[in-house]
Design an enzyme around this catalytic site. Structure first.
Site, PDB file in Angstrom:
ATOM      1  N   ASP A   1       0.883  -1.162   0.000  1.00  0.00           N
ATOM      2  CA  ASP A   1       0.000   0.000   0.000  1.00  0.00           C
ATOM      3  C   ASP A   1       0.918   1.209   0.000  1.00  0.00           C
ATOM      4  O   ASP A   1       1.604   1.473   0.990  1.00  0.00           O
ATOM      5  CB  ASP A   1      -0.893  -0.018   1.245  1.00  0.00           C
TER       6      ASP A   1
ATOM      7  N   TYR B   1      -6.700  15.172  -9.732  1.00  0.00           N
ATOM      8  CA  TYR B   1      -5.716  14.323 -10.419  1.00  0.00           C
ATOM      9  C   TYR B   1      -4.585  15.184 -10.992  1.00  0.00           C
ATOM     10  O   TYR B   1      -3.403  14.861 -10.845  1.00  0.00           O
ATOM     11  CB  TYR B   1      -6.414  13.542 -11.533  1.00  0.00           C
TER      12      TYR B   1
END
Length: 250
Positions: free
Chosen positions: A62, A155
């Protein structure tokens, strides 16, 4: 083989661009460690590489978790004693306008796309220093270079952050033979773009706006990443490799 004897760690290696990069790196002689949170898919990729004569290891990673990065680096050191290449490939897209983006959305995409790259760099540098140098490749986007009225502001912000994080890393560690470059793909035919643009008409319209009239492939991006990972780019650091079919030339 362009990466013979080199050890590479690739985040987000279970599918899409990361998977293709892992496969290509292996074909070019690298020992590949691929990390992801999609454990079943990641293990399948590692097994496929092994079945074709390559050397690959899957690790649960992760990218927002510093402990996961540390344990992944420990596995790299235990198996190979060195790290030559890091590809910060993991990333997500949340396609929402500014007013529709929640604080939770912003925190999540920043954590994966920007913090994830930072933690990868921070974890890899001490090992690369011991190895005598290395190459870090951060996967940004054309969204890290130019904005779009229909694009995702969150983004774009993360990919712009990755672009300048790359340059800061490059100039701070060049004297230690640690290079850092960013790759800026345009629209690439992966699950990310298919999932984010579900209207076939809009998908076609976006494709037609590209000078080359088509989306790129993950393989075309992977070959650019391969160049930056190899010794062929030994005098290249702090640069931006744009792979976008002419999108940002307009």
């Amino acid at each position: 083989m362009r990466l013979k004897g080199k050890v590479a760690l690739i985040s987000g290696g279970a599918k899409g661009q990361g998977k293709v990069e892992a496969q290509l790196f292996s074909k070019e002689g690298a020992k590949v460690i691929l990390g992801d949170i999609l454990d079943d898919l990641g293990q399948e990729v590692a097994k496929d590489i092994q079945d074709t004569g390559g050397e690959a290891t899957y690790v649960h990673l992760d990218v927002t978790n510093e402990t996961d990065w540390k344990s992944s680096i420990e596995i790299v050191l235990k198996k190979y004693g060195r790290l030559d290449i890091l590809v910060n490939n993991a990333g997500i897209l949340i396609r929402k306008g500014i007013e529709d983006t929640t604080s939770e959305d912003w925190s999540r995409i920043m954590a994966i796309n920007a913090k994830g790259a930072f933690l990868g760099i921070k974890s890899a540098i001490p090992v690369m220093r011991q190895s005598g140098g290395g190459s870090i490749i951060n996967i940004s986007s054309t969204a890290g270079l130019v904005a779009s009225p229909s694009g995702s502001a969150s983004y774009t912000a993360t990919k712009g952050a990755v672009r300048l994080l790359t340059k800061s890393t490059a100039i701070q560690y060049a004297h230690e033979n640690i290079r850092c470059n960013s790759v800026h793909p345009g629209p690439i035919d992966t699950d990310m773009i298919q999932d984010s643009i579900t209207d076939p008409t809009k998908l076609t319209e976006r494709m037609e706006r590209l000078p080359m009239g088509r989306f790129g492939t993950a393989e075309e991006v992977a070959f650019g990443v391969l160049y930056l990972a190899s010794d062929e780019s030994s005098f290249v650091t702090g640069s931006e490799l744009v792979i976008d079919g002419g999108h940002t030339a307009q």
